[in-house]
Scaffold this motif. Structure first.
Motif, PDB file in Angstrom:
ATOM      1  N   GLU A  12       1.315   2.596   0.288  1.00 16.37           N
ATOM      2  CA  GLU A  12       0.770   1.977  -0.919  1.00 16.37           C
ATOM      3  C   GLU A  12       0.691   0.463  -0.769  1.00 16.37           C
ATOM      4  OE1 GLU A  12      -0.521   3.149  -3.793  1.00 16.37           O
ATOM      5  OE2 GLU A  12      -0.533   5.076  -2.762  1.00 16.37           O
ATOM      6  N   SER A  13       1.691  -0.141  -0.149  1.00 10.88           N
ATOM      7  CA  SER A  13       1.665  -1.594   0.057  1.00 10.88           C
ATOM      8  C   SER A  13       0.478  -1.995   0.920  1.00 10.88           C
ATOM      9  CB  SER A  13       2.973  -2.047   0.714  1.00 10.88           C
ATOM     10  OG  SER A  13       4.071  -1.767  -0.123  1.00 10.88           O
ATOM     11  N   ARG A  14       0.301  -1.240   2.017  1.00  6.31           N
ATOM     12  CA  ARG A  14      -0.841  -1.537   2.881  1.00  6.31           C
ATOM     13  C   ARG A  14      -2.156  -1.303   2.151  1.00  6.31           C
ATOM     14  NH1 ARG A  14      -1.208  -1.734   8.332  1.00  6.31           N
ATOM     15  NH2 ARG A  14       0.906  -2.581   8.107  1.00  6.31           N
ATOM     16  N   SER A  15      -2.191  -0.247   1.334  1.00  2.16           N
ATOM     17  CA  SER A  15      -3.417   0.058   0.604  1.00  2.16           C
ATOM     18  C   SER A  15      -3.733  -1.036  -0.423  1.00  2.16           C
ATOM     19  CB  SER A  15      -3.284   1.415  -0.092  1.00  2.16           C
ATOM     20  OG  SER A  15      -4.414   1.684  -0.887  1.00  2.16           O
ATOM     21  N   ILE A  16      -2.705  -1.521  -1.142  1.00  6.27           N
ATOM     22  CA  ILE A  16      -2.926  -2.583  -2.133  1.00  6.27           C
ATOM     23  C   ILE A  16      -3.384  -3.874  -1.441  1.00  6.27           C
ATOM     24  CG2 ILE A  16      -1.750  -4.072  -3.790  1.00  6.27           C
ATOM     25  CD1 ILE A  16      -0.003  -1.650  -4.513  1.00  6.27           C
ATOM     26  N   GLU A  17      -2.750  -4.177  -0.326  1.00  8.20           N
ATOM     27  CA  GLU A  17      -3.121  -5.401   0.407  1.00  8.20           C
ATOM     28  C   GLU A  17      -4.548  -5.314   0.927  1.00  8.20           C
ATOM     29  OE1 GLU A  17      -1.522  -8.059   4.205  1.00  8.20           O
ATOM     30  OE2 GLU A  17      -0.269  -6.463   3.332  1.00  8.20           O
ATOM     31  N   ASN A  18      -4.913  -4.181   1.497  1.00 10.57           N
ATOM     32  CA  ASN A  18      -6.285  -4.020   1.997  1.00 10.57           C
ATOM     33  C   ASN A  18      -7.302  -4.077   0.860  1.00 10.57           C
ATOM     34  OD1 ASN A  18      -5.344  -3.777   4.617  1.00 10.57           O
ATOM     35  ND2 ASN A  18      -5.303  -1.520   4.554  1.00 10.57           N
ATOM     36  N   SER A  19      -6.917  -3.461  -0.276  1.00  3.70           N
ATOM     37  CA  SER A  19      -7.822  -3.486  -1.419  1.00  3.70           C
ATOM     38  C   SER A  19      -8.033  -4.906  -1.928  1.00  3.70           C
ATOM     39  CB  SER A  19      -7.261  -2.590  -2.529  1.00  3.70           C
ATOM     40  OG  SER A  19      -8.087  -2.641  -3.669  1.00  3.70           O
ATOM     41  N   ALA A  20      -6.932  -5.683  -1.967  1.00  4.22           N
ATOM     42  CA  ALA A  20      -7.053  -7.078  -2.399  1.00  4.22           C
ATOM     43  C   ALA A  20      -7.912  -7.882  -1.431  1.00  4.22           C
ATOM     44  CB  ALA A  20      -5.662  -7.691  -2.542  1.00  4.22           C
ATOM     45  N   ILE A  78     -19.513 -19.831   1.889  1.00  4.81           N
ATOM     46  CA  ILE A  78     -18.632 -19.661   0.730  1.00  4.81           C
ATOM     47  C   ILE A  78     -17.272 -19.188   1.234  1.00  4.81           C
ATOM     48  CG2 ILE A  78     -18.301 -18.546  -1.502  1.00  4.81           C
ATOM     49  CD1 ILE A  78     -20.749 -20.341  -1.341  1.00  4.81           C
ATOM     50  N   THR A  79     -16.226 -19.878   0.816  1.00 11.54           N
ATOM     51  CA  THR A  79     -14.845 -19.492   1.157  1.00 11.54           C
ATOM     52  C   THR A  79     -14.094 -19.202  -0.147  1.00 11.54           C
ATOM     53  OG1 THR A  79     -14.876 -20.891   3.129  1.00 11.54           O
ATOM     54  CG2 THR A  79     -12.712 -20.184   2.285  1.00 11.54           C
ATOM     55  N   VAL A  80     -13.487 -18.005  -0.229  1.00 14.81           N
ATOM     56  CA  VAL A  80     -12.729 -17.592  -1.422  1.00 14.81           C
ATOM     57  C   VAL A  80     -11.285 -17.340  -1.001  1.00 14.81           C
ATOM     58  CG1 VAL A  80     -12.498 -15.920  -3.294  1.00 14.81           C
ATOM     59  CG2 VAL A  80     -14.783 -16.561  -2.450  1.00 14.81           C
ATOM     60  N   GLN A  81     -10.347 -17.895  -1.755  1.00 14.88           N
ATOM     61  CA  GLN A  81      -8.921 -17.690  -1.507  1.00 14.88           C
ATOM     62  C   GLN A  81      -8.252 -17.119  -2.765  1.00 14.88           C
ATOM     63  OE1 GLN A  81      -7.211 -21.382  -0.180  1.00 14.88           O
ATOM     64  NE2 GLN A  81      -8.155 -21.274   1.864  1.00 14.88           N
ATOM     65  N   ARG A  82      -7.301 -16.250  -2.535  1.00 14.40           N
ATOM     66  CA  ARG A  82      -6.532 -15.632  -3.628  1.00 14.40           C
ATOM     67  C   ARG A  82      -5.058 -15.693  -3.290  1.00 14.40           C
ATOM     68  NH1 ARG A  82      -6.852  -9.242  -5.505  1.00 14.40           N
ATOM     69  NH2 ARG A  82      -5.136  -9.344  -7.078  1.00 14.40           N
ATOM     70  N   SER A  83      -4.222 -16.014  -4.247  1.00 10.41           N
ATOM     71  CA  SER A  83      -2.786 -16.115  -4.011  1.00 10.41           C
ATOM     72  C   SER A  83      -2.199 -14.724  -3.709  1.00 10.41           C
ATOM     73  CB  SER A  83      -2.092 -16.734  -5.222  1.00 10.41           C
ATOM     74  OG  SER A  83      -0.685 -16.726  -5.021  1.00 10.41           O
ATOM     75  N   TYR A  84      -1.323 -14.678  -2.727  1.00 14.28           N
ATOM     76  CA  TYR A  84      -0.709 -13.388  -2.338  1.00 14.28           C
ATOM     77  C   TYR A  84       0.339 -12.931  -3.346  1.00 14.28           C
ATOM     78  CZ  TYR A  84       0.905  -9.745   0.827  1.00 14.28           C
ATOM     79  OH  TYR A  84       1.219  -8.542   1.387  1.00 14.28           O
ATOM     80  N   SER A  85       0.778 -13.850  -4.212  1.00  9.83           N
ATOM     81  CA  SER A  85       1.807 -13.489  -5.202  1.00  9.83           C
ATOM     82  C   SER A  85       1.323 -12.406  -6.156  1.00  9.83           C
ATOM     83  CB  SER A  85       2.238 -14.732  -5.985  1.00  9.83           C
ATOM     84  OG  SER A  85       1.124 -15.283  -6.665  1.00  9.83           O
ATOM     85  N   SER A  86       0.049 -12.426  -6.490  1.00 11.78           N
ATOM     86  CA  SER A  86      -0.494 -11.387  -7.376  1.00 11.78           C
ATOM     87  C   SER A  86      -0.476 -10.016  -6.699  1.00 11.78           C
ATOM     88  CB  SER A  86      -1.920 -11.762  -7.797  1.00 11.78           C
ATOM     89  OG  SER A  86      -2.764 -11.876  -6.650  1.00 11.78           O
ATOM     90  N   VAL A  87      -0.720 -10.060  -5.399  1.00 11.75           N
ATOM     91  CA  VAL A  87      -0.641  -8.802  -4.648  1.00 11.75           C
ATOM     92  C   VAL A  87       0.801  -8.289  -4.621  1.00 11.75           C
ATOM     93  CG1 VAL A  87      -1.056  -7.698  -2.407  1.00 11.75           C
ATOM     94  CG2 VAL A  87      -2.638  -9.450  -3.261  1.00 11.75           C
ATOM     95  N   GLN A  88       1.737  -9.222  -4.443  1.00  6.25           N
ATOM     96  CA  GLN A  88       3.154  -8.824  -4.436  1.00  6.25           C
ATOM     97  C   GLN A  88       3.575  -8.242  -5.785  1.00  6.25           C
ATOM     98  OE1 GLN A  88       4.968 -12.504  -3.168  1.00  6.25           O
ATOM     99  NE2 GLN A  88       5.168 -11.761  -1.034  1.00  6.25           N
ATOM    100  N   GLU A  89       3.051  -8.809  -6.858  1.00  6.29           N
ATOM    101  CA  GLU A  89       3.372  -8.271  -8.177  1.00  6.29           C
ATOM    102  C   GLU A  89       2.853  -6.837  -8.324  1.00  6.29           C
ATOM    103  OE1 GLU A  89       1.763 -10.946 -10.972  1.00  6.29           O
ATOM    104  OE2 GLU A  89       3.198 -12.562 -10.570  1.00  6.29           O
ATOM    105  N   GLU A  90       1.650  -6.607  -7.841  1.00  6.68           N
ATOM    106  CA  GLU A  90       1.094  -5.249  -7.916  1.00  6.68           C
ATOM    107  C   GLU A  90       1.889  -4.284  -7.049  1.00  6.68           C
ATOM    108  OE1 GLU A  90      -3.238  -2.991  -7.448  1.00  6.68           O
ATOM    109  OE2 GLU A  90      -3.055  -5.170  -7.155  1.00  6.68           O
ATOM    110  N   ILE A  91       2.284  -4.754  -5.876  1.00  8.28           N
ATOM    111  CA  ILE A  91       3.125  -3.905  -5.011  1.00  8.28           C
ATOM    112  C   ILE A  91       4.467  -3.624  -5.687  1.00  8.28           C
ATOM    113  CG2 ILE A  91       4.372  -3.838  -2.816  1.00  8.28           C
ATOM    114  CD1 ILE A  91       2.079  -5.395  -1.556  1.00  8.28           C
ATOM    115  N   GLY A  92       5.026  -4.614  -6.362  1.00  9.51           N
ATOM    116  CA  GLY A  92       6.288  -4.419  -7.071  1.00  9.51           C
ATOM    117  C   GLY A  92       6.173  -3.382  -8.168  1.00  9.51           C
ATOM    118  N   ARG A  93       5.050  -3.454  -8.949  1.00  8.46           N
ATOM    119  CA  ARG A  93       4.844  -2.447 -10.003  1.00  8.46           C
ATOM    120  C   ARG A  93       4.730  -1.042  -9.417  1.00  8.46           C
ATOM    121  NH1 ARG A  93       1.508  -6.652 -12.030  1.00  8.46           N
ATOM    122  NH2 ARG A  93      -0.325  -5.666 -11.097  1.00  8.46           N
TER     123      ARG A  93
END
Length: 428
Positions: free
Chosen positions: A28-36, A109-124
């Motif tokens: 699930e962690s890998r899946s959430i990270e890949n999805s993000a 175009i370069t887009v960046q997203r904070s990894y903390s949001s991904v960690q929160e989703e993994i935590g949930r």
């Protein structure tokens, strides 16, 4: 045992939950990270499309015109050839997810997203998996307790059954538990209970038979000893001869009594075990007449024998003597007049009839007089039952031929030797 069953079940469940839980968390962690990551890349592609359409349309590309196209909480950098780079949003700190995309007019175009949001989703997701694991463990604990009770309760019941058997209560319980192994143990215990019950019944029967069978020869023996005592103090040679004769008869009675005890012990081990032999029936009849003469004389009665002499029968002499002694004793106790013993031959059997001149057997009893505890004169009801068992043990039988006057018949087998025996039977 219940504790062990519960612990073993929980241990298995915990191992399974741990293995699958860890695997599920990793997947699930890998899946959430890949999805993000895919989401960031998709956003970059969309922004390239928007920028490219504005360039083609000749519209201005600025922070104001691109603000609505940029997703919230994203950092975007737009680079258009020949123009100053545009940045939108706050640049995230620490680990980020980044995707870049180049358009057909050279825009990047370069887009960046904070990894903390991904960690929160993994935590949930992790919390959900842990909650499900705890529910699984709780359900397993409940099932383990129920299963342990289902297995342990029958074992406790079987232990109580075994304890009852050990304490002398052989009644089978006939309880089954729906578990093949436990039901097999219950079958064995019930079978053991039946066997122990039969053994106890045989022991009680042996005690009752022994007390009854020993009483008759002991009574006759006591009478003989009284005769010896009465004639002991005499100088008359004839009386001394009588004393010797009485002592010899008493000794024979003691030997017969010993034989009765041995037979009782043998029958208690195997009621079918017999020691039938070819013997002289006249000797047994003579012995009984001599033994019971004093008792009959004391009652003012007589005992006589008649019938065919010189007959040889097949059986156990001691058992036959005991059967006849029981019939004679019954005649003395419940009958009247002369006690008569008559011998006759019918076919390949020898019949000894014992009768008297008394009122006979109660018509309501009939052949039931041979049943244990059945008696018409407040006696034990064992004598005739034991006598019939003794007769049947040697292949004979004991019957009531006539109720009034009473006629009891002991049927015994006899050996017929060849043609001589056949011709002799025909002559009769």
């Amino acid at each position: 045992m219940r504790r062990r069953l519960i612990q073993s079940t929980l241990a298995v469940v915990l191992v399974v939950v741990a293995v699958f839980g860890v695997s599920l968390i990793l997947v699930e962690s890998r899946s959430i990270e890949n999805s993000a990551q895919d989401g960031v890349k998709s956003e970059a592609v969309q922004l390239v499309s928007v920028v490219e359409s504005r360039i083609v349309a000749g519209e201005r590309v600025s922070p104001g015109t691109m603000g609505n196209a940029v997703p919230k909480n994203r950092y975007v950098r737009i680079e258009v050839p020949g123009r100053r780079a545009i940045t939108l949003g706050e640049r995230p700190e620490g680990r980020v997810l980044e995707a870049s995309q180049t358009g057909g007019h050279g825009e990047r175009i370069t887009v960046q997203r904070s990894y903390s949001s991904v960690q929160e989703e993994i935590g949930r997701t992790l919390m959900i998996i842990l909650a499900v694991a705890l529910l699984a463990v709780a359900a397993a604990a409940i099932l383990a307790v129920r299963q342990a009770h289902r297995v342990a309760a029958p074992l406790t019941d079987l232990a109580e059954t075994a304890e009852r058997l050990g304490s002398g209560d052989p009644r089978p319980r006939h309880r089954r538990y729906g578990v093949p192994e436990l039901d097999r143990v219950a079958d064995v215990l019930d079978g053991s209970a039946d066997r122990i019950g039969r053994m106890l019944t045989a022991e009680r029967r042996l005690a009752a038979d022994a007390s009854h069978q020993l009483r008759t020869p002991l009574t006759a023996l006591s009478m003989r000893l009284e005769e010896i005592i009465a004639t002991a103090d005499t100088d008359d040679p004839e009386d001394r001869a009588t004393v010797k004769e009485e002592a010899t008869i008493a000794l024979a009675q003691v030997e017969r009594l010993t034989d009765v005890v041995q037979r009782l012990l043998t029958n208690s081990r195997d009621p079918r075990s017999g020691s039938a032999v070819d013997f002289d029936l006249d000797e047994v009849l003579k012995q009984q007449v001599e033994e019971w003469k004093p008792a009959c004389r004391n009652e003012g009665r007589a005992i006589v024998r008649s019938g065919k002499p010189g007959v040889r029968a097949v059986g156990t002499p001691g058992a036959v003597a005991q059967v006849l002694a029981t019939l004679i004793e019954n005649s003395l106790m419940h009958g009247s007049g002369t006690v008569a013993l008559r011998t006759r031959v019918t076919g390949n059997q020898v019949v000894v009839e014992v009768t008297d001149q008394g009122p006979g057997v109660d018509p309501q009893l009939g052949s039931r007089v041979f049943e244990r505890t059945v008696s018409g004169h407040n006696s034990t009801g064992l004598g005739l039952a034991v006598a019939r068992d003794l007769a049947e043990a040697d292949g004979g039988r004991l019957e009531l031929l006539q109720q009034h006057p009473p006629v009891f018949a002991l049927f015994l087998g006899r050996e017929v030797s060849g043609a001589a025996g056949t011709s002799e039977d025909a002559a009769r």
